[in-house]
Structure formats: structure tokens, C-alpha cells
Design an enzyme around this catalytic site. Structure first.
Site, PDB file in Angstrom:
ATOM      1  N   ASP A  28       0.856  -1.185   0.000  1.00 26.15           N
ATOM      2  CA  ASP A  28       0.000   0.000   0.000  1.00 26.15           C
ATOM      3  C   ASP A  28       0.897   1.241   0.000  1.00 26.15           C
ATOM      4  O   ASP A  28       2.114   1.145  -0.144  1.00 26.15           O
ATOM      5  CB  ASP A  28      -0.975  -0.022   1.178  1.00 26.15           C
ATOM      6  N   LEU A  29       0.312   2.376   0.191  1.00 23.41           N
ATOM      7  CA  LEU A  29       1.042   3.644   0.152  1.00 23.41           C
ATOM      8  C   LEU A  29       2.202   3.698   1.142  1.00 23.41           C
ATOM      9  O   LEU A  29       3.232   4.313   0.882  1.00 23.41           O
ATOM     10  CB  LEU A  29       0.055   4.802   0.428  1.00 23.41           C
TER      11      LEU A  29
END
Length: 147
Positions: A28-29
Site C-alpha cells: 500500500d502507500l
């Protein structure tokens, strides 16, 4: 030129070990593996484990004999995996029924447990109804469960 082959797992007694590398697309980010991707890692490991014991899922599906589907899943996330980690999915058959197999799986980074799950796979007809697993498959599961 030699073409590489996809990663394959190996059996260590009753335990199947499957290597996984964490790529950017798995995260994810924040650079942590997105929770659903652990399920992908485990699915690949289960499929490889079946192939290692001679179970040809594709042939069974193509012939209309049946296919496995996840019927139950319990998962516990303990620690995050991160970009470029080298992981191992450790799988072990816990129980074999007439139409099901229960498999415990752990995602490891070295000796560190990151995620573990218990998965029950049911053998189904094309119409989605449970049916008995092929006898050689039950024998293969029983053999590795008791190894």
C-alpha cells in the site's frame, strides 16, 4: 538463452515451503503488504503444494470432475511484510474429509511469523455442489498430513 521457470515450493516432511518476494504492487502507500495480498501468497502456495503431490486441478476442472473452492478461512495478521521482503509460505495439511481438506498456512520472514491462516477447501462440481474428492487426492493429502 535459458528461460527461467516460475518459483516452486518444496516439501520438508509434511511441511510445504513456498518462496515469495514482496513487490511494489503488493504494498500500500506506506510500503506495507496490503492485507488481501497475503491471501494471494497463500493461494499460490496451496496450488503449488497440490501440484507437488500430483494433483492436477486444471485437468479435473477441464474434465468436469470438480474444483476446489475456499469454504472457510480464518486469518490472523501479526506483523507487516514490507517491500522487497523475502517470505516463505509454510503449509501443512491438518485434516482430510470426504469432500474437504483443511490446511494451516503461515507467512514467514525468516523465523518471524507474520500472518497465519487456517483454510478449508471444499471439492465442488461445476455447479458448485460439494462432492467427494478423487480417491488418489485423498490418499495424497493423507500421506503428506501424516508424513
Amino acid at each position: 538463452m535459458v528461460n527461467p521457470t516460475p518459483a516452486s515450493g518444496v516439501f520438508d516432511g509434511p511441511v510445504h515451503r513456498f518462496p515469495v518476494r514482496v513487490y511494489f504492487e503488493d504494498t500500500d502507500l506506506s510500503g506495507v503488504v496490503y492485507h488481501a495480498n497475503y491471501l494471494r501468497f497463500m493461494e499460490r502456495a496451496r496450488s503449488d503444494m497440490l501440484g507437488c503431490v500430483g494433483i492436477d486441478q486444471r485437468a479435473a476442472f477441464d474434465s468436469g470432475e470438480g474444483v476446489y473452492a475456499v469454504a472457510d478461512l480464518s486469518i490472523k495478521y501479526r506483523r507487516p511484510a514490507r517491500l522487497d521482503d523475502a517470505l516463505t509460505v509454510v503449509s501443512r495439511v491438518q485434516a482430510v474429509g470426504a469432500a474437504t481438506a483443511t490446511i494451516h498456512q503461515a507467512v514467514m520472514r525468516g523465523d518471524e511469523l507474520l500472518t497465519e491462516a487456517t483454510v478449508t477447501a471444499a471439492f465442488l462440481t461445476r455447479e458448485g455442489r460439494p462432492r467427494r474428492q478423487p480417491k488418489p487426492w485423498v490418499e495424497a493429502f493423507t500421506r503428506i498430513a501424516s508424513a
